[in-house]
Write a protein that holds these residues in place. Structure first.
Motif, PDB file in Angstrom:
ATOM      1  N   ARG A   1      30.558  62.870  67.966  1.00  0.00           N
ATOM      2  CA  ARG A   1      30.978  61.573  68.496  1.00  0.00           C
ATOM      3  C   ARG A   1      30.010  61.151  69.591  1.00  0.00           C
ATOM      4  O   ARG A   1      29.294  61.971  70.152  1.00  0.00           O
ATOM      5  N   LEU A   2      30.017  59.860  69.880  1.00  0.00           N
ATOM      6  CA  LEU A   2      29.318  59.360  71.064  1.00  0.00           C
ATOM      7  C   LEU A   2      30.379  59.200  72.153  1.00  0.00           C
ATOM      8  O   LEU A   2      31.337  58.433  71.987  1.00  0.00           O
ATOM      9  N   SER A   3      30.194  59.945  73.231  1.00  0.00           N
ATOM     10  CA  SER A   3      31.268  60.019  74.233  1.00  0.00           C
ATOM     11  C   SER A   3      31.510  58.688  74.941  1.00  0.00           C
ATOM     12  O   SER A   3      32.581  58.478  75.501  1.00  0.00           O
ATOM     13  N   CYS A   4      30.545  57.761  74.871  1.00  0.00           N
ATOM     14  CA  CYS A   4      30.765  56.449  75.499  1.00  0.00           C
ATOM     15  C   CYS A   4      31.737  55.600  74.701  1.00  0.00           C
ATOM     16  O   CYS A   4      32.214  54.577  75.198  1.00  0.00           O
ATOM     17  N   GLN A   5      32.041  56.022  73.499  1.00  0.00           N
ATOM     18  CA  GLN A   5      32.918  55.229  72.629  1.00  0.00           C
ATOM     19  C   GLN A   5      34.346  55.780  72.604  1.00  0.00           C
ATOM     20  O   GLN A   5      35.165  55.365  71.782  1.00  0.00           O
ATOM     21  N   ILE A   6      34.636  56.723  73.499  1.00  0.00           N
ATOM     22  CA  ILE A   6      35.969  57.337  73.506  1.00  0.00           C
ATOM     23  C   ILE A   6      36.646  57.073  74.848  1.00  0.00           C
ATOM     24  O   ILE A   6      36.294  57.673  75.869  1.00  0.00           O
ATOM     25  N   PRO A   7      37.614  56.148  74.879  1.00  0.00           N
ATOM     26  CA  PRO A   7      38.336  55.911  76.123  1.00  0.00           C
ATOM     27  C   PRO A   7      39.317  57.052  76.405  1.00  0.00           C
ATOM     28  O   PRO A   7      39.972  57.561  75.494  1.00  0.00           O
ATOM     29  N   ILE A   8      39.387  57.443  77.665  1.00  0.00           N
ATOM     30  CA  ILE A   8      40.270  58.553  78.054  1.00  0.00           C
ATOM     31  C   ILE A   8      41.702  58.051  78.182  1.00  0.00           C
ATOM     32  O   ILE A   8      41.956  57.005  78.774  1.00  0.00           O
ATOM     33  N   THR A   9      42.603  58.830  77.610  1.00  0.00           N
ATOM     34  CA  THR A   9      44.031  58.532  77.733  1.00  0.00           C
ATOM     35  C   THR A   9      44.734  59.741  78.358  1.00  0.00           C
ATOM     36  O   THR A   9      44.186  60.849  78.362  1.00  0.00           O
ATOM     37  N   GLU A  10      45.926  59.509  78.862  1.00  0.00           N
ATOM     38  CA  GLU A  10      46.716  60.593  79.472  1.00  0.00           C
ATOM     39  C   GLU A  10      46.940  61.726  78.483  1.00  0.00           C
ATOM     40  O   GLU A  10      46.959  62.899  78.852  1.00  0.00           O
ATOM     41  N   GLU A  11      47.073  61.375  77.210  1.00  0.00           N
ATOM     42  CA  GLU A  11      47.365  62.374  76.172  1.00  0.00           C
ATOM     43  C   GLU A  11      46.199  63.335  75.926  1.00  0.00           C
ATOM     44  O   GLU A  11      46.354  64.345  75.242  1.00  0.00           O
ATOM     45  N   MET A  12      45.044  63.043  76.468  1.00  0.00           N
ATOM     46  CA  MET A  12      43.878  63.909  76.227  1.00  0.00           C
ATOM     47  C   MET A  12      43.856  65.144  77.122  1.00  0.00           C
ATOM     48  O   MET A  12      42.876  65.884  77.117  1.00  0.00           O
ATOM     49  N   GLU A  13      44.905  65.382  77.890  1.00  0.00           N
ATOM     50  CA  GLU A  13      44.993  66.561  78.754  1.00  0.00           C
ATOM     51  C   GLU A  13      44.574  67.819  77.984  1.00  0.00           C
ATOM     52  O   GLU A  13      45.125  68.111  76.917  1.00  0.00           O
ATOM     53  N   GLY A  14      43.584  68.522  78.507  1.00  0.00           N
ATOM     54  CA  GLY A  14      43.177  69.800  77.921  1.00  0.00           C
ATOM     55  C   GLY A  14      42.168  69.703  76.793  1.00  0.00           C
ATOM     56  O   GLY A  14      41.790  70.721  76.220  1.00  0.00           O
ATOM     57  N   ILE A  15      41.708  68.506  76.486  1.00  0.00           N
ATOM     58  CA  ILE A  15      40.764  68.354  75.377  1.00  0.00           C
ATOM     59  C   ILE A  15      39.449  69.103  75.693  1.00  0.00           C
ATOM     60  O   ILE A  15      39.040  69.196  76.848  1.00  0.00           O
ATOM     61  N   VAL A  16      38.844  69.657  74.654  1.00  0.00           N
ATOM     62  CA  VAL A  16      37.585  70.389  74.815  1.00  0.00           C
ATOM     63  C   VAL A  16      36.453  69.565  74.196  1.00  0.00           C
ATOM     64  O   VAL A  16      36.555  69.134  73.042  1.00  0.00           O
ATOM     65  N   VAL A  17      35.408  69.338  74.970  1.00  0.00           N
ATOM     66  CA  VAL A  17      34.258  68.549  74.536  1.00  0.00           C
ATOM     67  C   VAL A  17      33.028  69.461  74.573  1.00  0.00           C
ATOM     68  O   VAL A  17      32.678  69.988  75.630  1.00  0.00           O
ATOM     69  N   ARG A  18      32.400  69.666  73.426  1.00  0.00           N
ATOM     70  CA  ARG A  18      31.234  70.560  73.363  1.00  0.00           C
ATOM     71  C   ARG A  18      29.944  69.749  73.279  1.00  0.00           C
ATOM     72  O   ARG A  18      29.930  68.679  72.685  1.00  0.00           O
ATOM     73  N   LEU A  19      28.884  70.320  73.840  1.00  0.00           N
ATOM     74  CA  LEU A  19      27.588  69.628  73.820  1.00  0.00           C
ATOM     75  C   LEU A  19      26.652  70.260  72.809  1.00  0.00           C
ATOM     76  O   LEU A  19      26.661  71.477  72.633  1.00  0.00           O
ATOM     77  N   PRO A  20      25.824  69.455  72.163  1.00  0.00           N
ATOM     78  CA  PRO A  20      24.833  69.993  71.228  1.00  0.00           C
ATOM     79  C   PRO A  20      23.808  70.867  71.953  1.00  0.00           C
ATOM     80  O   PRO A  20      23.583  70.702  73.157  1.00  0.00           O
ATOM     81  N   GLU A  21      23.145  71.734  71.215  1.00  0.00           N
ATOM     82  CA  GLU A  21      22.177  72.667  71.809  1.00  0.00           C
ATOM     83  C   GLU A  21      21.033  71.927  72.517  1.00  0.00           C
ATOM     84  O   GLU A  21      20.593  72.329  73.584  1.00  0.00           O
ATOM     85  N   SER A  22      20.578  70.828  71.919  1.00  0.00           N
ATOM     86  CA  SER A  22      19.424  70.124  72.493  1.00  0.00           C
ATOM     87  C   SER A  22      19.759  69.402  73.793  1.00  0.00           C
ATOM     88  O   SER A  22      18.871  68.927  74.488  1.00  0.00           O
ATOM     89  N   GLN A  23      21.017  69.304  74.126  1.00  0.00           N
ATOM     90  CA  GLN A  23      21.389  68.635  75.376  1.00  0.00           C
ATOM     91  C   GLN A  23      21.719  69.684  76.420  1.00  0.00           C
ATOM     92  O   GLN A  23      22.314  69.488  77.405  1.00  0.00           O
TER      93      GLN A  23
END
Ligand code: FES
Length: 105
Positions: free
Chosen positions: A83-105
């Motif tokens: 995903r492109l993280s700029c296109q995902i608005p944060i909501t209260e329900e996202m508590e605990g979500i895990v976001v992983r980064l690609p190796e090149s970043q």
């Protein structure tokens, strides 16, 4: 203020408290998460905010729209969970979500 866990490719974890209504990219930049450069400032035009979101969270984050998908086509190390993280608005329900980064970043 949902807690969000950013995880580098090497497994380094950064837990942050994010503001509802910010994008995941904005939350990452405000908290100096390494690897989220966001060169275009969230305009869905650079793919330097590329992340992986486990499919178990897709009900919370939605799926890429056509514009996001076409930008992802130019990104490196794209996976089905990309995903492109700029296109995902944060909501209260996202508590605990895990976001992983690609190796090149
Ligand atoms: S910040 Fe440029 S595409 Fe997300």
């Amino acid at each position: 203020m949902p807690k969000i866990l950013f995880m580098s490719h090497a497994g380094e974890e950064h837990s942050i408290e994010a503001k509802v209504g910010d994008s995941l990219m904005e939350a990452a930049v405000k908290n100096s998460i390494a690897g989220i450069d966001a060169d275009c400032g969230g305009a869905c035009a650079c793919a330097t905010c590329h992340v992986y979101i486990d499919s178990s969270y897709s009900a919370l984050t939605g799926t890429p729209d056509d514009m996001e998908q076409s930008m992802l086509d130019f990104a490196d190390e794209v996976q089905p969970t990309s995903r492109l993280s700029c296109q995902i608005p944060i909501t209260e329900e996202m508590e605990g979500i895990v976001v992983r980064l690609p190796e090149s970043q």
